[in-house]
Design an enzyme around this catalytic site. Structure first.
Site, PDB file in Angstrom:
ATOM      1  N   SER A  32       0.789  -1.233   0.000  1.00 22.22           N
ATOM      2  CA  SER A  32       0.000   0.000   0.000  1.00 22.22           C
ATOM      3  C   SER A  32       0.820   1.281   0.000  1.00 22.22           C
ATOM      4  O   SER A  32       0.340   2.321  -0.445  1.00 22.22           O
ATOM      5  CB  SER A  32      -0.951   0.004   1.186  1.00 22.22           C
ATOM      6  N   HIS A  38      -5.421  -3.289  -2.768  1.00 29.18           N
ATOM      7  CA  HIS A  38      -4.991  -2.353  -3.813  1.00 29.18           C
ATOM      8  C   HIS A  38      -4.827  -3.026  -5.179  1.00 29.18           C
ATOM      9  O   HIS A  38      -4.358  -2.390  -6.123  1.00 29.18           O
ATOM     10  CB  HIS A  38      -3.673  -1.674  -3.411  1.00 29.18           C
ATOM     11  N   LYS A  50     -11.664   1.165  -1.790  1.00 27.73           N
ATOM     12  CA  LYS A  50     -10.734   1.674  -2.809  1.00 27.73           C
ATOM     13  C   LYS A  50     -11.452   1.639  -4.159  1.00 27.73           C
ATOM     14  O   LYS A  50     -12.329   2.470  -4.374  1.00 27.73           O
ATOM     15  CB  LYS A  50      -9.441   0.887  -2.715  1.00 27.73           C
TER      16      LYS A  50
HETATM   17  C1  LIG Z   1      -3.419  -3.480   2.160  1.00 29.16           C
HETATM   18  C2  LIG Z   1      -4.623  -3.049   2.935  1.00 29.16           C
HETATM   19  N1  LIG Z   1      -5.353  -3.974   3.572  1.00 29.16           N
HETATM   20  C3  LIG Z   1      -6.434  -3.636   4.294  1.00 29.16           C
HETATM   21  C4  LIG Z   1      -6.845  -2.325   4.405  1.00 29.16           C
HETATM   22  C5  LIG Z   1      -8.032  -1.975   5.249  1.00 29.16           C
HETATM   23  O1  LIG Z   1      -9.095  -1.654   4.451  1.00 29.16           O
HETATM   24  P1  LIG Z   1     -10.223  -0.592   4.891  1.00 29.16           P
HETATM   25  O2  LIG Z   1      -9.627   0.762   4.858  1.00 29.16           O
HETATM   26  O3  LIG Z   1     -11.263  -0.804   3.862  1.00 29.16           O
HETATM   27  O4  LIG Z   1     -10.667  -0.958   6.262  1.00 29.16           O
HETATM   28  C6  LIG Z   1      -6.139  -1.333   3.735  1.00 29.16           C
HETATM   29  C7  LIG Z   1      -6.575   0.080   3.799  1.00 29.16           C
HETATM   30  O5  LIG Z   1      -5.959   0.956   4.237  1.00 29.16           O
HETATM   31  C8  LIG Z   1      -4.985  -1.692   3.004  1.00 29.16           C
HETATM   32  O6  LIG Z   1      -4.246  -0.757   2.391  1.00 29.16           O
END
Ligand SMILES: Cc1ncc(COP(=O)(O)O)c(C=O)c1O
Length: 395
Positions: free
Chosen positions: A183, A211, A242
């Site tokens: 990320s 992502h 996203k």
């Molecule tokens: C790689 C990854 N996994 C999980 C999440 C968590 O998702 P959410 O923001 O929808 O709770 C994120 C978000 O920041 C992320 O970047």
């Protein structure tokens, strides 16, 4: 000793606020997708995960409004009890088919999906093996997996992964967990090697496609599709926050495993269900992704254009490749915040990422792109980045 003592002595954020370079919790007063209003000025958004720009698609907005009218604003309870809607089941069915898995299970956020699924699956004497750069929600999952033994390998380093796997008790259960697209760094997991190692050491594979979904692969199914290895990934996790223009998350895999998680995950059973508007918006966004794959193509063109442009100007973009997440490495924390502030004043919103979001001395400006950014947005952003990059000796 007062447990609040640490709060009374917490001055770190205030020192940076006083320096005038604090980059967090900046309010938006209007949002059009690629352009937003912040601090009273029109600002180009290079800090959003709205990769396909669907948060402002009239069809997604209409679906959210209609769901609110039909079901109200909240489910007022857990999926387990009164909170499951027919819409949730429809979305689970659609997600399972889209991800080519037998079943899917939706959670109220992506964070909760990782927390719930990982802690449900791994417990006493199981091994969880993770990439050091995995997302904080994966870390939350392993912390809640009471009794599990956690091993961390160097970021995307398959030699290190193999070294660790070799040292583990062959009789115990093993789960390898990796982000698909990282990320902050914007690079992609070396899935072919990871799967070879998992098969050799009898481990299951869990990939976080937060992502990758809507971004990679011809149909937007993520890194599994990108590498042509979807059927070798045992469990995929994704979020709606996203590309799916909403809020919520899911895991998808075999029916037996999903059913087990459904009846074991505390982060599913003991929290309120995804609200109707969020569920309907994700459902509509998924439908649009299926019907309009040209959006993914457009996003990829934009990502490629920005990779080349930012590299050509002289930015250090690390290992980002083929993804709409392009970091600009500044390395020093304070310099990163000063750089961020100058971009912000010039009408460009980016994300300043400091430890623990990245390892120490790896601070960066995270830029990210949307299929709806226009040539004008991008050229204007490049102009600002080049000017401020030169002024600060970053390029
Ligand atoms: C790689 C990854 N996994 C999980 C999440 C968590 O998702 P959410 O923001 O929808 O709770 C994120 C978000 O920041 C992320 O970047």
């Amino acid at each position: 000793m007062d447990i609040f003592g640490k709060c009374m002595n917490f001055n770190k954020a205030h020192e940076v606020i006083e320096m005038g370079i604090y980059p967090y919790f900046q309010p938006l007063s209007a949002n059009d997708g690629p352009r937003v209003e912040m601090n009273g000025q029109e600002t180009i958004m290079l800090g959003s995960n709205n990769y396909l720009g669907l948060t402002h698609d009239p069809r997604v907005i209409k679906a959210a409004l209609n769901a609110t009218k039909k079901y109200g604003t909240s489910c007022s309870g857990s999926r387990f009890m009164n909170g499951t809607l027919d819409l949730h089941l429809e979305l689970e069915d659609k997600l399972a088919k889209f991800m080519k898995k037998e079943a899917a299970l939706i959670f109220s956020t992506g964070f909760l999906a990782n927390l719930g699924a990982i802690s449900a699956l791994a417990g006493k004497d199981d091994y969880i093996i993770i990439d050091k750069a995995d997302h904080a929600s994966i870390y939350a999952g392993i912390q809640a997996a009471f009794g599990a033994i956690v091993k961390r390998y160097k970021h995307n380093d398959m030699e290190d992964l193999e070294k660790i796997m070799k040292s583990l008790d062959p009789e115990k259960g093993k789960l390898i967990i990796s982000d698909g697209v990282f990320s902050m760094e914007g690079d992609i997991v070396n899935l072919p090697e990871l799967i070879k190692i998992a098969q050799k050491y009898n481990a299951r594979v869990y990939i976080d496609e937060a992502h990758g979904l809507g971004v990679l692969g011809e149909h937007g199914r993520g890194v599994g599709e990108y590498w042509g290895l979807e059927d070798k990934v045992d469990l995929v996790m994704g979020t709606f926050s996203k590309s799916l223009a909403s809020m919520g998350g899911f895991v998808a895999g075999s029916r037996k495993v999903i059913d087990y998680i459904k009846h074991s995950a505390r982060a599913l059973i003991f929290t309120a269900a995804p609200f109707p508007a969020a569920t309907a918006a994700a459902l509509k966004a998924l439908e649009i992704i299926e019907q309009e794959p040209e959006r993914i193509k457009k996003l990829n063109e934009i990502s490629r254009f920005m990779h080349h442009s930012l590299k050509d100007i002289g930015f250090d973009i690390g290992k980002s490749n083929h993804t709409p997440i392009i970091p600009l490495y500044i390395y020093d924390d304070i310099k990163t915040m000063y750089f961020w502030k100058q971009l912000f004043n010039a009408g460009l919103f980016t994300n300043a990422v400091l430890p623990p979001g990245v390892p120490p001395k790896q601070s960066l400006i995270r830029t990210s792109y949307m299929a709806t950014h226009t040539k004008e947005d991008l050229n204007q952003a490049i102009e600002i980045l080049e000017k401020i990059g030169k002024k600060n000796g970053v390029i």
